[in-house]
Write a protein that holds these residues in place. Structure first.
Motif, PDB file in Angstrom:
ATOM      1  N   HIS B 203     112.215  38.712  20.704  1.00 32.92           N
ATOM      2  CA  HIS B 203     113.678  38.626  20.751  1.00 32.92           C
ATOM      3  C   HIS B 203     114.294  39.963  21.149  1.00 32.92           C
ATOM      4  CE1 HIS B 203     112.669  35.265  17.895  1.00 32.92           C
ATOM      5  NE2 HIS B 203     113.400  34.650  18.798  1.00 32.92           N
ATOM      6  N   SER B 204     113.625  41.040  20.750  1.00 26.75           N
ATOM      7  CA  SER B 204     114.195  42.364  21.045  1.00 26.75           C
ATOM      8  C   SER B 204     114.349  42.583  22.549  1.00 26.75           C
ATOM      9  CB  SER B 204     113.321  43.458  20.437  1.00 26.75           C
ATOM     10  OG  SER B 204     111.989  43.316  20.894  1.00 26.75           O
ATOM     11  N   TRP B 205     113.434  42.023  23.338  1.00 31.73           N
ATOM     12  CA  TRP B 205     113.575  42.133  24.805  1.00 31.73           C
ATOM     13  C   TRP B 205     114.916  41.541  25.244  1.00 31.73           C
ATOM     14  CZ3 TRP B 205     111.042  44.197  29.034  1.00 31.73           C
ATOM     15  CH2 TRP B 205     111.439  43.722  30.288  1.00 31.73           C
ATOM     16  N   GLN B 207     117.536  41.019  23.463  1.00 34.60           N
ATOM     17  CA  GLN B 207     118.689  41.727  22.906  1.00 34.60           C
ATOM     18  C   GLN B 207     118.940  43.077  23.556  1.00 34.60           C
ATOM     19  OE1 GLN B 207     116.971  40.782  18.871  1.00 34.60           O
ATOM     20  NE2 GLN B 207     119.110  41.033  18.323  1.00 34.60           N
TER      21      GLN B 207
END
Lengths: 481, 481
Positions: B203-205, B207
């Motif tokens: 998910h960090s990608w 975000q």
């Protein structure tokens, strides 16, 4: 060789590498990002968990290095650019890491470790941060539950043979010690981490000799001090305990040693311990201890003690070393901000599951203690730049039911997240294991007994500062549009 | 550095050392003893388990050596004689070890590994025999359950971050592959064991970029092949899937790549996969795959498929890598005989728990297969010197209900225990991981489907030879007097 020095750089989820490569190829290797580690619920529906695993994480981060073999392996995947492989080869760790020290009681949703640094790096270390803290916090938490159930009686960790791998055994023993166990069977954990290792005999010892009596006698002659005899190989009450009594009286007592202990490893522990106690007392061996070690955990130990089983200490194996009733500590690692032109842009993850929504921004956690009772009142998650001034009243509020408010006075506010690495340099001196154990016990004693309860413990308050709450609410509104 | 070469000699329960010292001081260092490893029940009430962990056990045994540091540490315990410490320093492994090869279906109560050798040595290696085989057999068995539930759809192992220590992750991925997983997220398991490592994005990608669309676009540009986009960061159906469709159409299809896959990591997998499938199909992306990865195990996967959730592959994390529903494989290691003046004296452990009674003597296990169907009929535990002649009819009988008898004809008898070490020398060539996977699948296919059933599987017959049964009955009668 010492396990502590093993290079685990490549123990990384492959997507950390595909993402890292992606950031690199998009010219984002200097992009600064912020990540938090936190967990969402306490295992076994307990009231708190115990932080552990930080020292091993530090060892990992100190040894972060891609060997030529690693680079060659990555090249063989035919996915990564040569520029990226060169970046990895020259990798120099440059993150800031803050963490809650080992042994501290920790609670759901608060950051227990925060990272700021180049996004490639901050992302890359996710796997081992989670693995290390999740594993040891799980076992320290379980160990403490079992130790509290034993209510003052020593608990020994004996689970190596059922552990999930060598580290499961070695570091599990370390974590169990942090949780309050008095020792371990695992010798290497003593050699490398000073967890006291102990051990006596297996059934095979008894079976190897021509008789149980001879096996006990030979053992007592060699180990008259703290002599523990395993009495359930043939028949606990008809053979084991009578033979043990005979040997204690023939070998130990005449030489002035304490009359040892018996260990029972099968059968009904309550029934057998009561009957064995009676036999020992009738023989005048009131000081002989009874050790039980058969598939125990906190639930069985509580029940045995309710039944007044005369047990002096517990050996706990598989149900501790794997945290059998709940073998996963669900810590997660989420991005909370990025920097753009020197300014922090907070990030939030919405998710279809409400409980998976994250708290944005770089943060600190304060624990507020009552000055009179020394008990912990609540934790407050703040933005990193905020300070809670404990010379003035402070109002905490429930982040979901914001009308629930409480003004706190006469308190001490202690920041929990301590600097570990700054710009990649280690700035933290790990306490000794004994210091962690002492500190942990002190901190647990500062929790209200309502939080320590096994069944339906009081939910300890973990609140957001007004400023953080406002930021989160604004971001939620923005993204839900 | 390679984990395979770590010296784990001191990963040993301390009582192995106190007993070893006891044997040494009683002049029994040349006493020959026989031990069996076996387990009593299959995890998750399954019909069979899968043997795994032998290769790592062999590595451990090859590296058995006490370093000066180890000897110094043991001396510091002030328990052991100098003669014993010298014995350890000069320790040369001299046992015979037989084992059932990795990947073989195994059943309760049969010896899966046997040891004959000087009692000090045969006892000493108990901890790592159990740890290694218990751990990997547990995960291989769980993996196979999950893979069978997925019914042909690929399963990937993604659990490193929730594993119980580094080995839990690294060797857990190896064991999961033996059980039938198609790959892992754990990079080091690929480097060291050739378990294919795979990964895409977190998910960090999503975000980190200014928009989900941009994050997907950048990713697809870099990785157009097998491009899997994570669609649940903000809103799976309203944002994630539409953005993925746009990117697949803009980036992949014009360049001639397959239209990728989407991964959903939260929310209701059945609902979301059906809705997502509809959106993809409406966009003409019939070939785009749907990957699900949210707290899965064999029970949830079975249920999702009963509901016809259009899922193409599964990513399974914590519930596989810890075998969450049953995180312990209860293998035990019991003495079964000693030698006296060159003659074998069988040993038995009676115990207060009937199920803890052991089978005496040195043994072999034969698997009997029907010549026509190739299906496994039963396993027969024999004494080591017995041979089952499959050219003649053979009568098997239930060891508890001895009137239940069956004459077997037209069968093949295959001994399962293969020599691994003879007199301390390695005589076994470990198969490659791919060979183990292929062999395991073949062997599982030779089990009746009644044994493969998840709920209340048929109990596969594990019988005793007439000679072994008679020996056991005689010993039981002798000791119960």
């Amino acid at each position: 060789m010492n396990l502590k020095s093993v290079n685990l750089t490549m123990l990384v989820d492959f997507y950390e590498l595909t993402m890292a490569h992606g950031y690199f190829e998009n010219g984002m290797e200097d992009q600064i990002a912020y990540f938090d580690m936190f967990f969402r619920r306490v295992p076994d529906e307990g009231g708190f968990a115990i932080m552990a695993g930080l020292e091993q994480l530090i060892e990992y981060l100190k040894h972060l290095e891609f060997t030529d073999e690693d680079i060659e392996y990555l090249r063989s995947k035919q996915l990564f650019s040569e520029g990226f492989l060169t970046y990895l080869k020259n990798f120099k760790f440059a993150c800031d890491i803050y963490a809650i020290p080992e042994g501290t009681p920790i609670f759901p949703n608060e950051p227990i470790l925060t990272v700021r640094g180049p996004i490639i790096q901050a992302q890359f270390i996710e796997t081992m941060i989670l693995l290390s803290i999740n594993h040891q916090s799980l076992i320290a938490t379980k160990s403490n539950r079992i130790v509290r159930a034993a209510n003052g009686r020593p608990v020994l960790e004996l689970g190596a043979r059922r552990a999930q791998g060598a580290d499961g055994a070695i570091l599990g023993a370390r974590a169990a010690y942090i949780g309050g166990c008095k020792g371990t069977a695992c010798t290497i954990s003593d050699r490398d981490f000073n967890v006291p290792a102990l051990g006596t005999m297996a059934h095979s010892w008894v079976q190897t000799f021509d008789s149980e009596y001879e096996a006990f006698k030979k053992y007592a002659e060699l180990y008259p001090e703290n002599c523990t005899l395993l009495v359930d190989t043939y028949n606990t009450l008809k053979s084991g305990v009578p033979n043990a009594i005979k040997v204690f009286k023939e070998i130990l007592i005449p030489k002035g040693y304490k009359p040892g202990a018996i260990r029972i490893d099968s059968g009904d522990a309550a029934y057998l311990s009561k009957k064995a106690r009676k036999l020992l007392d009738e023989a005048g061996l009131h000081e002989t201890k009874i050790v039980i070690s058969n598939s125990l955990d906190e639930y069985i130990i509580k029940d045995l003690l309710i039944q007044n089983a005369p047990i002096d200490s517990f050996g706990v194996g598989e149900r501790l070393i794997t945290s059998k009733t709940e073998p996963v500590f669900g810590g997660v690692y989420k991005i909370v901000a990025v920097e753009k032109e020197g300014q922090m842009i907070p990030k939030i993850k919405i998710s279809n599951n409400i409980e998976k929504i994250t708290n944005p921004g770089s943060k600190q956690v304060y624990r507020l203690y009552d000055r009179d009772t020394q008990k912990a009142i609540a934790d407050v998650i703040t933005l990193a730049h905020e300070k809670i001034d404990d010379t003035k009243p402070y109002t905490i509020f429930d982040p979901e039911h914001t009308w629930k408010r409480k003004e706190i006075t006469n308190f001490i506010a202690r920041p929990l997240l301590a600097p570990i690495f700054l710009n990649g340099e280690l700035v933290y001196t790990s306490p000794t294991l004994e210091e962690i154990v002492t500190y942990s016990k002190e901190q647990i004693d500062m929790l209200w007994e309502e939080v320590l309860r096994f069944e339906k413990p009081h939910r300890y308050y973990v609140d957001l500062s007004e400023e953080l709450w406002t930021l989160k609410t604004e971001l939620l509104e923005k993204y839900s549009k």
